[in-house]
Write a protein that holds these residues in place. Structure first.
Motif, PDB file in Angstrom:
ATOM      1  N   ARG A 164      44.335  11.332  -5.896  1.00 47.45           N
ATOM      2  CA  ARG A 164      45.313  10.785  -6.853  1.00 47.45           C
ATOM      3  C   ARG A 164      44.738  10.796  -8.264  1.00 47.45           C
ATOM      4  NH1 ARG A 164      46.406   7.094  -2.558  1.00 47.45           N
ATOM      5  NH2 ARG A 164      45.005   5.544  -3.483  1.00 47.45           N
ATOM      6  N   LEU A 165      43.442  10.497  -8.386  1.00 42.27           N
ATOM      7  CA  LEU A 165      42.812  10.492  -9.701  1.00 42.27           C
ATOM      8  C   LEU A 165      42.813  11.902 -10.302  1.00 42.27           C
ATOM      9  CD1 LEU A 165      41.325   8.804 -11.800  1.00 42.27           C
ATOM     10  CD2 LEU A 165      39.196   9.249 -10.573  1.00 42.27           C
ATOM     11  N   PHE A 166      42.517  12.908  -9.482  1.00 41.61           N
ATOM     12  CA  PHE A 166      42.583  14.289  -9.957  1.00 41.61           C
ATOM     13  C   PHE A 166      44.004  14.632 -10.403  1.00 41.61           C
ATOM     14  CE2 PHE A 166      38.415  14.907  -8.112  1.00 41.61           C
ATOM     15  CZ  PHE A 166      37.887  16.004  -8.786  1.00 41.61           C
ATOM     16  N   VAL A 201      37.151  20.010 -15.094  1.00 41.21           N
ATOM     17  CA  VAL A 201      37.210  18.716 -14.410  1.00 41.21           C
ATOM     18  C   VAL A 201      36.697  18.938 -12.998  1.00 41.21           C
ATOM     19  CG1 VAL A 201      38.698  16.810 -13.683  1.00 41.21           C
ATOM     20  CG2 VAL A 201      39.234  18.088 -15.784  1.00 41.21           C
ATOM     21  N   HIS A 202      35.706  18.146 -12.576  1.00 43.65           N
ATOM     22  CA  HIS A 202      35.124  18.340 -11.246  1.00 43.65           C
ATOM     23  C   HIS A 202      34.539  17.022 -10.741  1.00 43.65           C
ATOM     24  CE1 HIS A 202      30.956  18.386 -12.847  1.00 43.65           C
ATOM     25  NE2 HIS A 202      31.455  19.084 -13.854  1.00 43.65           N
ATOM     26  N   GLY A 203      33.972  17.077  -9.523  1.00 47.05           N
ATOM     27  CA  GLY A 203      33.491  15.859  -8.875  1.00 47.05           C
ATOM     28  C   GLY A 203      32.023  15.560  -9.071  1.00 47.05           C
ATOM     29  N   TYR A 215      28.227  28.339 -19.256  1.00 50.48           N
ATOM     30  CA  TYR A 215      29.236  28.986 -20.096  1.00 50.48           C
ATOM     31  C   TYR A 215      29.662  28.121 -21.276  1.00 50.48           C
ATOM     32  CZ  TYR A 215      29.314  32.609 -16.615  1.00 50.48           C
ATOM     33  OH  TYR A 215      28.937  33.648 -15.786  1.00 50.48           O
ATOM     34  N   GLY A 216      28.922  27.061 -21.550  1.00 51.89           N
ATOM     35  CA  GLY A 216      29.162  26.269 -22.748  1.00 51.89           C
ATOM     36  C   GLY A 216      30.463  25.509 -22.745  1.00 51.89           C
ATOM     37  N   VAL A 217      30.863  25.000 -21.564  1.00 48.90           N
ATOM     38  CA  VAL A 217      32.144  24.321 -21.409  1.00 48.90           C
ATOM     39  C   VAL A 217      31.911  22.821 -21.247  1.00 48.90           C
ATOM     40  CG1 VAL A 217      34.167  24.118 -19.910  1.00 48.90           C
ATOM     41  CG2 VAL A 217      33.192  26.370 -20.376  1.00 48.90           C
ATOM     42  N   SER A 218      32.670  21.994 -21.951  1.00 47.93           N
ATOM     43  CA  SER A 218      32.546  20.547 -21.799  1.00 47.93           C
ATOM     44  C   SER A 218      33.098  20.124 -20.436  1.00 47.93           C
ATOM     45  CB  SER A 218      33.269  19.813 -22.932  1.00 47.93           C
ATOM     46  OG  SER A 218      34.627  20.182 -22.982  1.00 47.93           O
ATOM     47  N   GLN A 219      32.629  18.964 -19.935  1.00 44.31           N
ATOM     48  CA  GLN A 219      32.894  18.593 -18.553  1.00 44.31           C
ATOM     49  C   GLN A 219      33.431  17.171 -18.438  1.00 44.31           C
ATOM     50  OE1 GLN A 219      29.662  19.748 -15.842  1.00 44.31           O
ATOM     51  NE2 GLN A 219      28.595  20.716 -17.552  1.00 44.31           N
ATOM     52  N   LEU A 220      34.398  16.997 -17.536  1.00 40.44           N
ATOM     53  CA  LEU A 220      34.895  15.681 -17.153  1.00 40.44           C
ATOM     54  C   LEU A 220      34.602  15.498 -15.671  1.00 40.44           C
ATOM     55  CD1 LEU A 220      36.441  13.038 -17.540  1.00 40.44           C
ATOM     56  CD2 LEU A 220      38.572  14.305 -17.146  1.00 40.44           C
ATOM     57  N   VAL A 221      33.789  14.497 -15.335  1.00 37.69           N
ATOM     58  CA  VAL A 221      33.375  14.253 -13.955  1.00 37.69           C
ATOM     59  C   VAL A 221      34.170  13.091 -13.379  1.00 37.69           C
ATOM     60  CG1 VAL A 221      31.457  13.627 -12.443  1.00 37.69           C
ATOM     61  CG2 VAL A 221      31.069  15.152 -14.393  1.00 37.69           C
ATOM     62  N   LEU A 222      34.773  13.331 -12.209  1.00 38.93           N
ATOM     63  CA  LEU A 222      35.416  12.289 -11.415  1.00 38.93           C
ATOM     64  C   LEU A 222      34.553  12.124 -10.171  1.00 38.93           C
ATOM     65  CD1 LEU A 222      39.112  13.564 -11.724  1.00 38.93           C
ATOM     66  CD2 LEU A 222      37.864  12.017 -13.259  1.00 38.93           C
ATOM     67  N   ARG A 229      27.996  10.129  -9.776  1.00 37.30           N
ATOM     68  CA  ARG A 229      28.209   9.305 -10.974  1.00 37.30           C
ATOM     69  C   ARG A 229      27.006   9.392 -11.904  1.00 37.30           C
ATOM     70  NH1 ARG A 229      27.006   4.813 -13.415  1.00 37.30           N
ATOM     71  NH2 ARG A 229      25.408   4.339 -11.868  1.00 37.30           N
ATOM     72  N   ARG A 230      25.803   9.356 -11.324  1.00 36.54           N
ATOM     73  CA  ARG A 230      24.603   9.483 -12.159  1.00 36.54           C
ATOM     74  C   ARG A 230      24.554  10.860 -12.826  1.00 36.54           C
ATOM     75  NH1 ARG A 230      21.840   6.166  -8.188  1.00 36.54           N
ATOM     76  NH2 ARG A 230      21.099   8.001  -7.060  1.00 36.54           N
ATOM     77  N   ALA A 231      24.985  11.886 -12.090  1.00 36.33           N
ATOM     78  CA  ALA A 231      25.033  13.228 -12.683  1.00 36.33           C
ATOM     79  C   ALA A 231      25.993  13.241 -13.863  1.00 36.33           C
ATOM     80  CB  ALA A 231      25.454  14.251 -11.630  1.00 36.33           C
TER      81      ALA A 231
END
Length: 305
Positions: A164-166, A201-203, A215-222, A229-231
């Motif tokens: 659901r969060l994704f 967006v990834h886990g 590839y120099g892409v910004s990241q959103l971690v769920l 979470r620490r990563a």
């Protein structure tokens, strides 16, 4: 030389690159991997091991073992071999013991929480097969492209909650008019989908972290758990990503506004995009697996002396 990979496809694909270089240099290479990954080993031009890795090692008697230090079978094979061993230093999870003779560290230095001073650095690439079908993407797009990968498909309550969060993140991206690419499976054509993308967006898994950094892409971690979470927090500290959980998006009235703000921050705000791009450039200058061949050969020769 015996390569022994564990259950994670990312470990298999990372080891394949070095195995191919050593085979091209004239060495006899065998590759032990889970059954579901053997087709990739074969298509990479390598010889797969069909027996249990420890059993094969006792019979074949390698001069050197390169292994996945998160896999008990691979670690046990290396420990029993009695020859020099090389382990790929994991990103988030602590490796099993015993320590290998040498660590190879594919993690970009800004993301490594506790560096191993004597580790051999290598660029965080992974072997890729041509994707089937090939994504019809271009490097330039009128809309910023966001990739989403690692959407949970299980039926456990925590899987459904994270799914659901994704979905909420996907809805937030669409509400900002962004181009979405949703990836499935565990072996992605990163070089195709991430070139020209602005964010992923990834886990919090190692493969996605490394590919986006490369590839120099910004990241959103769920994050899926505490390690992930620490990563994600390390990405925040490095200034190239954000880490969000259910708690960060609690409250139906304001959560979508907060989510849209964070997505806009990933794509347009401050230092994240230029910092991610600079990290990608620095990774491109790191040693490639081919540059480690002579060091691996020297280590193997120690066994014969």
């Amino acid at each position: 030389m015996l390569f022994s990979a564990g259950l994670g496809m990312s470990a298999v694909l990372r080891l394949v690159l070095l195995a191919r270089e050593l085979q091209a240099a004239g060495h006899e290479v065998r590759f032990s991997a889970p059954a579901r990954a053997r087709h990739r080993v074969v298509r990479a031009g390598l010889v797969p091991v069909l027996a249990a890795p420890q059993q094969f090692s006792r019979a074949w008697r390698p001069d050197l073992v390169v292994h996945d230090p998160l896999c008990p079978d691979s670690t046990a094979t290396a420990a029993e071999s009695g020859v020099p061993t090389i382990g790929y230093l994991p990103y988030a999870h602590p490796p099993l013991s015993p320590r290998p003779t040498v660590w190879i560290d594919p993690c970009p230095p800004p993301l490594r929480q506790r560096p191993e001073p004597s580790a051999w650095q290598v660029r965080c690439d992974a072997y890729e097969l041509p994707p089937q079908p090939t994504p019809q993407l271009t490097e330039l797009s009128l809309l910023p492209r966001v990739c989403i990968t690692g959407v949970p498909t299980g039926t456990r309550p925590e899987d459904r909650r994270r799914a659901r969060l994704f979905r909420r993140v996907a809805e937030g991206a669409e509400s900002l008019g962004l181009q979405l690419v949703v990836l499935t499976g565990d072996a992605q054509p990163w070089s195709v989908v991430l070139r020209g993308s602005a964010a992923i967006v990834h886990g919090g898994d190692e493969a996605s972290v490394y590919a986006a950094a490369r590839y120099g892409v910004s990241q959103l971690v769920l994050p899926a758990g505490e390690e992930e979470r620490r990563a994600g927090k390390r990405l925040e500290q490095a200034g190239i990503g954000l880490c969000l959980s259910d708690d960060d998006l609690a409250g139906a009235a304001s959560s979508m506004l907060r989510l849209r703000f964070r997505l806009a921050e990933l794509l347009n705000g401050g230092r994240l995009l230029p910092a991610a791009a600079e990290l990608g450039r620095s990774i491109a200058r790191m040693p490639q697996p081919a540059e480690l061949v002579h060091r691996v050969e020297a280590l193997a020769r120690q066994q014969g002396n």
